[in-house]
Design an enzyme around this catalytic site. Structure first.
Site, mmCIF file in Angstrom:
data_model
loop_
_atom_site.group_PDB
_atom_site.id
_atom_site.type_symbol
_atom_site.label_atom_id
_atom_site.label_comp_id
_atom_site.label_asym_id
_atom_site.label_seq_id
_atom_site.Cartn_x
_atom_site.Cartn_y
_atom_site.Cartn_z
ATOM 1 N N GLY A 122 -7.860 -7.572 3.855
ATOM 2 C CA GLY A 122 -8.775 -7.644 5.180
ATOM 3 C C GLY A 122 -8.213 -8.253 6.389
ATOM 4 O O GLY A 122 -8.584 -8.542 7.506
ATOM 5 N N MET A 163 -5.430 -7.768 8.159
ATOM 6 C CA MET A 163 -4.718 -6.907 9.350
ATOM 7 C C MET A 163 -5.921 -5.708 9.537
ATOM 8 O O MET A 163 -6.646 -5.376 8.722
ATOM 9 C CB MET A 163 -3.692 -6.430 8.956
ATOM 10 C CG MET A 163 -2.649 -7.553 9.076
ATOM 11 S SD MET A 163 -0.959 -6.940 8.676
ATOM 12 C CE MET A 163 -0.905 -6.851 6.865
ATOM 13 N N GLY A 214 11.303 -41.911 -5.379
ATOM 14 C CA GLY A 214 10.179 -42.142 -4.606
ATOM 15 C C GLY A 214 10.071 -41.408 -3.246
ATOM 16 O O GLY A 214 10.309 -41.854 -2.272
ATOM 17 N N THR A 215 9.679 -40.143 -3.589
ATOM 18 C CA THR A 215 9.915 -39.349 -2.519
ATOM 19 C C THR A 215 8.762 -39.501 -1.344
ATOM 20 O O THR A 215 8.730 -38.802 -0.271
ATOM 21 C CB THR A 215 9.812 -37.548 -2.778
ATOM 22 O OG1 THR A 215 8.856 -37.693 -3.694
ATOM 23 C CG2 THR A 215 11.122 -37.430 -3.382
ATOM 24 N N SER A 237 14.663 -42.930 -10.396
ATOM 25 C CA SER A 237 13.259 -42.366 -10.055
ATOM 26 C C SER A 237 13.097 -42.064 -8.397
ATOM 27 O O SER A 237 13.043 -43.264 -7.849
ATOM 28 C CB SER A 237 12.210 -42.888 -10.569
ATOM 29 O OG SER A 237 11.104 -42.101 -10.243
ATOM 30 N N TYR A 281 13.151 -35.189 -15.563
ATOM 31 C CA TYR A 281 11.953 -34.847 -15.521
ATOM 32 C C TYR A 281 11.155 -35.055 -14.133
ATOM 33 O O TYR A 281 11.702 -35.533 -12.995
ATOM 34 C CB TYR A 281 11.195 -35.854 -16.292
ATOM 35 C CG TYR A 281 11.166 -37.292 -15.660
ATOM 36 C CD1 TYR A 281 10.466 -37.769 -15.035
ATOM 37 C CD2 TYR A 281 12.440 -38.220 -16.014
ATOM 38 C CE1 TYR A 281 10.294 -39.201 -14.419
ATOM 39 C CE2 TYR A 281 12.477 -39.617 -15.701
ATOM 40 C CZ TYR A 281 11.473 -39.990 -14.826
ATOM 41 O OH TYR A 281 11.446 -41.343 -14.377
ATOM 42 N N HIS A 297 -15.293 -9.422 0.930
ATOM 43 C CA HIS A 297 -14.407 -9.764 1.715
ATOM 44 C C HIS A 297 -14.296 -11.562 1.082
ATOM 45 O O HIS A 297 -13.390 -12.137 0.521
ATOM 46 C CB HIS A 297 -14.426 -9.896 3.018
ATOM 47 C CG HIS A 297 -13.386 -10.873 3.699
ATOM 48 N ND1 HIS A 297 -13.410 -12.174 4.050
ATOM 49 C CD2 HIS A 297 -12.154 -10.858 3.925
ATOM 50 C CE1 HIS A 297 -12.584 -12.870 4.601
ATOM 51 N NE2 HIS A 297 -11.729 -12.080 4.422
ATOM 52 N N ARG A 351 -3.472 2.807 8.423
ATOM 53 C CA ARG A 351 -3.529 1.486 7.671
ATOM 54 C C ARG A 351 -2.453 0.579 7.535
ATOM 55 O O ARG A 351 -1.384 0.960 7.648
ATOM 56 C CB ARG A 351 -4.102 2.094 6.043
ATOM 57 C CG ARG A 351 -5.091 2.957 6.292
ATOM 58 C CD ARG A 351 -5.401 3.357 4.803
ATOM 59 N NE ARG A 351 -6.493 2.642 4.179
ATOM 60 C CZ ARG A 351 -6.766 2.503 2.837
ATOM 61 N NH1 ARG A 351 -5.906 3.294 1.989
ATOM 62 N NH2 ARG A 351 -7.541 1.707 2.420
ATOM 63 N N LYS A 386 0.799 -1.319 -0.183
ATOM 64 C CA LYS A 386 0.089 0.178 0.047
ATOM 65 C C LYS A 386 0.884 1.167 -0.032
ATOM 66 O O LYS A 386 0.728 2.226 -0.832
ATOM 67 C CB LYS A 386 -0.939 -0.197 1.127
ATOM 68 C CG LYS A 386 -2.255 0.950 1.104
ATOM 69 C CD LYS A 386 -2.860 0.579 2.336
ATOM 70 C CE LYS A 386 -3.784 -0.581 2.197
ATOM 71 N NZ LYS A 386 -4.199 -1.127 3.539
ATOM 72 N N ARG A 437 -3.424 -1.943 -6.350
ATOM 73 C CA ARG A 437 -2.338 -3.211 -6.230
ATOM 74 C C ARG A 437 -2.829 -4.036 -7.319
ATOM 75 O O ARG A 437 -3.885 -4.024 -8.011
ATOM 76 C CB ARG A 437 -2.646 -3.841 -4.914
ATOM 77 C CG ARG A 437 -4.067 -4.307 -4.648
ATOM 78 C CD ARG A 437 -4.436 -4.810 -3.097
ATOM 79 N NE ARG A 437 -5.875 -4.974 -2.979
ATOM 80 C CZ ARG A 437 -6.345 -5.116 -1.711
ATOM 81 N NH1 ARG A 437 -5.577 -5.469 -0.887
ATOM 82 N NH2 ARG A 437 -7.646 -5.389 -1.688
ATOM 83 N N CYS A 446 8.958 -39.544 -8.713
ATOM 84 C CA CYS A 446 7.630 -39.859 -8.953
ATOM 85 C C CYS A 446 6.674 -40.052 -7.771
ATOM 86 O O CYS A 446 5.601 -40.293 -7.661
ATOM 87 C CB CYS A 446 7.451 -41.402 -9.618
ATOM 88 S SG CYS A 446 8.363 -42.693 -8.743
HETATM 89 C C1 PEP Z 1 7.110 -43.310 -3.534
HETATM 90 O O1 PEP Z 1 7.275 -44.036 -2.413
HETATM 91 O O2 PEP Z 1 7.466 -42.148 -3.692
HETATM 92 C C2 PEP Z 1 6.392 -43.918 -4.599
HETATM 93 C C3 PEP Z 1 5.918 -43.098 -5.936
HETATM 94 O O3 PEP Z 1 5.857 -45.206 -4.604
HETATM 95 P P1 PEP Z 1 4.438 -45.536 -3.658
HETATM 96 O O4 PEP Z 1 3.715 -44.238 -3.400
HETATM 97 O O5 PEP Z 1 3.769 -46.418 -4.475
HETATM 98 O O6 PEP Z 1 5.133 -46.196 -2.532
#
Ligand code: PEP
Ligand code: MG
Length: 950
Positions: A129, A131, A799-800, A797, A884, A481, A120, A50, A364, A864
């Site tokens: 809105g 604050m 696998g998080t 890959s 990727y 709002h 303000r 602002k 804004r 993945c």
């Molecule tokens: C992972 O573990 O990230 C994964 C993709 O495998 P899943 O979710 O099938 O265990």
């Protein structure tokens, strides 16, 4: 993004507080008045959105009332110094007040010519809105008469005073607002006034006395009469409003840091409540819902300040200003064009007209739906040539693209609406009615879809609104709002449904003759604003040309490509429509659950010896082969990564509890010996398979190694399918992925098995099909020994999902028990299963890539886990050099946009990217119809649910 750009500039241009080195206080206050300003847009971090734009507009010659802004640095010093003003702040504020008084030609507290100011808040990012603001500051028992005399309007002066006391008591003195509003309502009843504006001066004078008495009773002190004292207290209250629950909730939802703080702008009041030639309003330089280039906004005649945004009275459309005040309308139109031209973005402008004179109080970048964001970005680049393509890409928030994948009410549906309001966003929603925002949060936590119904929303409701599928209000306009906040989220929102009468006490609402009680299901049609009793069918959205265009640009710009996690040909086709250039994960276990297959899978598990098991496994082969043929065809010519079986075997058997129940029942009755024996065998097998912690148990490659027949069958099915589609002239690129590898020996053994079977198939068929073998990195140890694993793997890959589980030691299934508490207490910044933990899990990813590429510099690397479609995680994947990301089909456009933005911000080294096939762009030109995508959290929950049996 323009904002990001100005932030960068801000860092460079921001004046150094040189005075500090000489022992004097830093510059805490910046003025703007009479065409001159000390600040500008470049000082956004210091002056807040602002403050910096008021300075910028002042310099541009836009009519802005004079004022000054106290910096966020002052806020930080106040906070660090035990909530005390840092040395020098007050002296500087007083000096700037004197300049403001000179510019305004009146003085704060002057009984004859009183200056009234607004105080303000303003953070660097807009928090609409959330604050606090105090208006009409400077009034006291004497100056109210001065104001009445000067304006020759006693009613007006007393109306300002009652507004000031109410706001000051609420914001500064923390007196419950309801008690104050009740006095106003009682005064209206006494005077027979229909609206606030109908209250005559004597009634207002009486009301002021009552309000002051409440202040005296609640605080033990009279209402402060010294305007300088009022100002000091108001500045502190605005500083403190940074920590209000609603503001904290908003920052949590929008992931804004707590340490930014707020600036405070003190500005001369202008009055929209001086009669029929005055008014106040909010306008947008384009339609914030559709993005159409048309003047859009609302205003209220004879109203002040927050009346429009608060949604207390339903305003008139901006077009009405054209007939009511044509000269003002012309001037406002010219200013909004100028501001949009200047900022090169759609502007959200607050204005006030005081007796025919126009003032701009704020500008804004306007909050907008994703559809509007995409349209504005594409048109500003392509048609209007105001911005370049990269800026267009940066203008759209990747996560907001979800909104374009939302369902709408089936146009073929036949229904009678019980009420109609204003459609603030296009999304439709179906859910149970709930009136209390906290209850909405609770129910949403239990995964119930709810619609929050309120007379009007206030910033306190923000958490409840966020949890709800949709919001319905009976009051307020398209800039109220509720509308502004919901629009920012792309959430279904219908406002100002005048026929809806909310009876919170009895937990119901009435609309005409209909009575809808809490818990009853309703549908909100976001496209039309209709409110419908019951659940209406929703249909998939159609994507606009602009969307496809932007997606194409994102694909052209990104260097980290996007694949999809898809288990069926139908999913693969959908993923292609969204522009996926390959499949990053086929979870083969999902293919085992079909009606015809599950008996065979169970036979396989129940087999007493290898021979019997192999017989069952061989029966599965044709099914698997057909699955893979379908997927290869759907995804050609792109690569398809197929993961060999991962989950523990007990997942494919009936639940132990159910088996035991039936077994015990049959035992008691003593008949059906055949079924009894069968159940006994299943029960025994389930007992043998029982594990204390199946997620760390007999699954992944451990399963494939101990039951090699299964993996051998899968590899054979993949390669036979690949050979068959190759024979039909289809390009096929199978990537065979080993799950849950933790040791080099596991990798080496499974790799050898895979090669052996694959070569057998190639020899048998006489075909030459290139395939590759890689592994998931989802066990922390695998990341640490990635250099040695890479000796046997052609790709990684990450696998998080599992990697997060094993790095934190948080069960994917059970984190819900403590996560809400952890988030609330800020023990975790986010759900780590939704947003990649870059410091810990991310460090393992970084180390894994670096070590893997030490052995194989061209190693293909992807992700993945669920994080593959989450924008900040995608940006991280880009930064650490992934080839990727792979995510659910509905997240593919989000990931492309996030990847393109990551590339714009930090270009990738050309060697680490996967070459993008040209066809990827052509794909998105097709008209596509899509189904609604599960939200990230939801997808995570679904993924977790799937795991619940493990
Ligand atoms: C992972 O573990 O990230 C994964 C993709 O495998 P899943 O979710 O099938 O265990
Ligand atoms: Mg996994």
């Amino acid at each position: 993004m323009a904002q990001a750009g100005s932030r960068k500039r801000a860092r460079r241009i921001r004046p150094r507080p040189t005075a500090r080195s000489s022992g004097a206080a830093p510059k805490y206050v910046y003025s703007f008045a009479g065409g001159k300003a000390e600040g500008s847009s470049a000082l956004r971090n210091l002056l807040g959105g602002k403050g910096c734009e008021l300075a910028e507009m002042t310099k541009m010659g836009v009519p802005v009332p004079p004022g000054f802004t106290i910096t966020t640095e002052a806020w930080a010093a106040y906070n660090a110094g035990g909530k005390k003003h840092p040395a020098g702040l007050w002296t500087q504020a007083m000096a700037h007040l004197a300049r403001l008084e000179a510019a305004a030609g009146s003085r704060l507290g002057d009984p004859k010519r009183p200056l009234l100011v607004s105080v303000r808040s303003g953070a660097r990012a807009s928090m609409p809105g959330m604050m606090d603001t105090v208006l009409n500051l400077g009034l006291n028992d004497k100056s109210v008469d001065g104001l009445a005399a000067r304006t020759r309007n006693e009613r007006f002066a007393w109306d300002c005073y009652r507004r000031f006391i109410t706001l000051f008591a609420d914001v500064v003195l923390s007196i419950d607002r309801h008690a104050l509003d009740a006095l106003l309502e009682a005064a209206k009843t006494r005077a027979g006034a229909r609206t606030d504006a109908d209250l005559p001066a004597p009634a207002l004078r009486e009301l002021v006395a009552e309000l002051k008495k409440v202040v005296q009773d609640k605080t033990g002190r009279p209402f402060p009469q010294d305007p300088h004292e009022q100002l000091r207290l108001a500045i502190n209250a605005v500083f403190e409003s940074w920590w209000a629950k609603k503001a904290v909730d908003y920052r949590r939802i929008h992931r804004l840091p707590d340490d930014w703080g707020t600036a405070v702008t003190v500005m001369a009041m202008v009055f929209g409540n001086l009669g029929p030639t005055s008014g106040t309003g909010v306008c947008f330089s384009r339609d914030p819902s559709s993005g159409e280039r048309r003047f859009f906004g609302e205003f209220l005649v004879n109203a002040q300040g927050e009346d429009v945004v608060a949604g207390i009275r339903t305003p008139e459309p901006i077009e009405a200003l054209k007939t009511r005040m044509p000269a003002v309308y012309r001037k406002l139109t010219a200013i909004k064009d100028r501001l949009e031209q200047h900022y090169r973005d759609m502007q959200d402008i607050e204005f006030t007209v005081q007796e025919g004179q126009l003032f701009i109080l704020q500008t804004r970048s306007g909050k907008r739906t994703a559809a509007a964001a995409v349209r504005i970005a594409v048109e500003m680049f392509e048609k209007e040539k105001r911005i370049d393509r990269d800026t267009a890409l940066l203008r759209v928030e990747p996560a907001s693209l979800h909104q374009l994948l939302v369902k709408t009410v089936d146009p073929a549906a036949r229904y009678t609406a019980i009420a109609t309001g204003l459609p603030a966003t296009p999304a439709a929603a179906v859910g149970k009615v709930v009136f209390d925002p906290e209850r909405a949060v609770e129910m949403a936590l239990r995964e119930e879809a709810v619609i929050l119904v309120r007379a009007e929303t206030s910033p306190e409701d923000v958490a409840g609104m966020h949890s709800a599928q949709g919001v319905l209000t009976s009051r307020g306009g398209l800039t109220s709002h509720a509308a502004v906040v919901a629009r920012g989220w792309g959430k279904c929102c219908v406002v100002g449904a005048g026929d809806v009468v909310v009876d919170e006490e009895h937990r119901l609402f009435r609309a005409g003759r209909a009575v809808v009680r809490e818990g009853q299901v309703i549908t909100l049609n976001g496209a039309t604003g209709e409110v419908i009793v019951g659940a209406q069918p929703l249909v998939d959205p159609k994507l606009s040309d602009e969307f496809r265009k932007l997606l194409g640009w994102a694909q052209g710009r990104a260097t980290t490509t996007v694949r999809a996690n898809a288990d069926t040909p139908a999913d693969a086709i959908k993923a292609r429509e969204f522009g996926a250039v390959g499949i990053g994960l086929v979870r083969t276990e999902h293919m085992f659950f079909g009606d015809q297959r599950i008996p065979i899978v169970r036979e396989m598990i129940m087999a007493g010896d290898v021979q019997a098991r192999k017989k069952a496994v061989d029966q599965l082969l044709p099914f698997q082969r057909e699955d893979f043929i379908g997927i290869f065809r759907a995804m050609a010519p792109y690569p398809v990564t197929i993961r060999l079986l991962d989950p523990p075997l007990h997942e494919f058997l009936p639940k132990y509890k159910e088996v035991l129940e039936e077994y015990t029942r049959l035992d008691a009755r003593g008949y059906n010996p055949e079924r009894y024996a069968e159940l006994g065998a299943i029960k025994a097998r389930l007992e043998a398979l029982l594990e204390a912690n199946p997620m760390l148990g007999h699954r992944g490659c451990r399963l494939g190694i101990t039951f090699p027949e299964i993996y051998e069958m899968q590899v054979r099915a993949i390669m036979e399918a690949a050979c068959e589609v190759a024979a039909a002239g289809v390009t096929v690129e199978p990537e065979i992925m080993i799950p849950l590898t933790g040791t080099v020996a596991e990798m080496k053994l499974t790799r050898e098995m895979t090669d052996r079977v694959a070569k057998q198939v190639l020899t048998e068929t006489g075909r030459k099909v290139a395939y590759s073998v890689g592994t998931m990195i989802e066990v922390p140890r695998a990341a640490l020994i990635a250099d040695r694993i890479a000796e046997h793997a052609e790709f990684f890959s990450f696998g998080t999902n599992d990697l997060t589980q094993m790095t934190f030691g948080y069960s994917r299934d059970d984190i819900g028990k403590f996560l809400p508490f952890y988030l609330e207490k800020k023990l975790l910044p986010n759900d780590p299963f939704a947003v990649l933990d870059q410091d810990g899990v991310g460090e393992l990813v970084r180390v894994g890539i670096e070590r893997g590429r030490r052995t194989v510099p061209t190693l293909k690397v992807g992700i993945c886990g669920e994080h593959g479609g989450e924008p900040s995680s995608v940006e991280f994947c880009h930064r650490v050099g992934m080839t990727y990301v792979s995510c659910s089909p509905y997240m593919v456009p989000v990931a492309w946009l996030a990847a393109s933005q990551a590339e714009i911000k930090e270009p990738k080294h050309p060697e680490s990217g996967e070459v993008k096939p040209k066809a990827s762009r052509a794909n998105t030109r097709k008209a596509v119809t899509v189904a609604a995508r599960p939200a990230t959290r939801k997808a995570t929950r679904v993924a977790r649910k799937r795991r619940n049996t493990r």
